[in-house]
Design an enzyme around this catalytic site. Structure first.
Site, PDB file in Angstrom:
ATOM      1  N   ILE A  61       0.828  -1.177   0.021  1.00  0.00           N
ATOM      2  CA  ILE A  61       0.027   0.034  -0.025  1.00  0.00           C
ATOM      3  C   ILE A  61       0.869   1.302  -0.151  1.00  0.00           C
ATOM      4  O   ILE A  61       1.821   1.147   0.779  1.00  0.00           O
ATOM      5  CB  ILE A  61      -0.930   0.013   1.295  1.00  0.00           C
ATOM      6  CG1 ILE A  61      -1.960  -1.200   1.346  1.00  0.00           C
ATOM      7  CG2 ILE A  61      -1.771   1.359   1.297  1.00  0.00           C
ATOM      8  CD1 ILE A  61      -2.395  -1.526   2.630  1.00  0.00           C
ATOM      9  N   CYS A  62       0.543   2.200  -0.666  1.00  0.00           N
ATOM     10  CA  CYS A  62       1.146   3.582  -0.676  1.00  0.00           C
ATOM     11  C   CYS A  62       0.295   4.423  -0.140  1.00  0.00           C
ATOM     12  O   CYS A  62      -0.602   5.059  -0.560  1.00  0.00           O
ATOM     13  CB  CYS A  62       1.518   3.936  -2.178  1.00  0.00           C
ATOM     14  SG  CYS A  62       2.197   5.661  -2.172  1.00  0.00           S
ATOM     15  N   LEU A  63       0.541   4.638   1.209  1.00  0.00           N
ATOM     16  CA  LEU A  63       0.060   5.858   2.010  1.00  0.00           C
ATOM     17  C   LEU A  63       0.991   6.594   2.858  1.00  0.00           C
ATOM     18  O   LEU A  63       1.679   5.778   3.702  1.00  0.00           O
ATOM     19  CB  LEU A  63      -1.123   5.118   2.728  1.00  0.00           C
ATOM     20  CG  LEU A  63      -1.891   5.705   3.622  1.00  0.00           C
ATOM     21  CD1 LEU A  63      -2.949   6.600   2.669  1.00  0.00           C
ATOM     22  CD2 LEU A  63      -2.705   4.966   4.587  1.00  0.00           C
TER      23      LEU A  63
END
Lengths: 152, 166
Positions: free
Chosen positions: B92-94
């Site tokens: 996940i890119c967060l």
């Protein structure tokens, strides 16, 4: 016998050094953004150390800052107050060592926030840059303070 | 600080199932009570998104340094078609999962909630799935949503945890 340049590990290129000197002089004379000056000065030291110098500037607070954080008196702590880093109630500890950050006044266990601030410059709760606010020393009320700040 | 995960676990048992804000969390707990560093969460997709009606597993790992370092969180591999998730790995890119943006005042519940909110608002400027990001950027909601629905219902990218009709 080795030359001065060899011994001091600098290049003998006097032109480039003259340029560098001129740039540094300019930066000093203009109001001087300190990062530009720092980067320029960093060019004068070996590459391996440059990285360390410039990176260190980015993260973490100096130890002196962490040591100088104002303590919170035990009487000012309420039963439900807890450190948001370890989630432990301050008063669970019979001798709580709680500090508050300047400006935002958010409180933490010294032990918890010290580790955080050694790697970061932001308040865990509001992300305020803790170093951007120099604590103002208010001397007008000094006489009124009952305990003279002498509690340990 | 070593007790932090145990405290979170205890607090969660009170919050989950009572706070309607977190009604979408079916479970959020350590995989085994012997190792509190490894957690798993089962969540349902947010309403008004193609993820609604589907369940998703999040794998959470808190390092020795947690909460001073962010936990590692990812979806189960090949289950989450989303422009900020790498489909094959589930990564996940967060920003809050990034060490530079993490703060130790966050906990695992906040992290799961941030990921759930990400499902409803894809961020096409930092994509891990370029195809879906392009559709978001082009403003083609219906194509974006139907592509996701296609994948979720077992389209060619692989099979996902689809909740059967109740």
């Amino acid at each position: 016998m080795s030359t001065y340049e060899e011994e001091h590990n600098t290049s003998g290129n006097s032109n480039s050094r003259r340029d560098l000197r001129a740039q540094i002089r300019n930066l000093y004379q203009e109001d001087g953004s300190s990062t530009a000056l720092l980067q320029l000065l960093a060019q004068l030291i070996p590459e391996s150390m440059q990285e360390e110098l410039l990176n260190e500037k980015e993260e973490g607070c100096p130890e002196t800052f962490i040591d100088s954080l104002p303590r919170v008196n035990k009487c000012d702590l309420k039963g439900a107050d807890a450190c948001s880093i370890c989630c432990c109630g301050y008063l669970d500890d019979t001798h709580p060592l709680v500090v508050k950050l300047p400006h935002c006044s958010h409180r933490f266990d010294l032990e918890c926030v010290a580790v955080w601030l050694s790697k970061s410059r932001t308040c865990p709760l509001c992300r305020d840059d803790v170093l951007s606010h120099k604590p103002k020393v208010d001397i007008s009320n000094v006489e009124l303070e009952e305990d003279w700040g002498m509690y340990g | 600080m070593s007790q932090r995960l145990a405290k979170e676990y205890r607090a969660l048992s009170k919050t989950l199932g009572r706070d309607p804000e977190y009604a979408y969390i079916i479970s959020l707990a350590p995989v085994s009570e012997e190792n509190l560093r490894k957690w798993e969460s089962l969540i349902t997709g947010p309403p008004d998104t193609p993820y609604f009606g589907h369940e998703f597993t999040l794998q959470i790992e808190a390092s020795e340094a947690y909460p001073l370092e962010p936990p590692k969180v990812q979806f189960q591999a090949r289950c989450m078609p989303h422009c900020n998730v790498d489909f094959d790995s589930g990564r996940i890119c967060l920003s809050v999962l990034d060490a530079a943006h993490w703060t130790p005042a966050w906990d695992l519940l906040h992290v799961v909630h941030a990921i759930w909110l990400l499902l409803a608002s894809p961020e096409p400027d930092s994509p891990l799935d370029v195809d879906l990001a392009c559709l978001v950027r082009a403003g083609d909601r219906s194509a974006h949503n139907s592509l996701i629905a296609y994948y979720l219902n077992g389209g060619s990218r692989g099979h996902c945890g689809h909740v059967s009709e109740r």
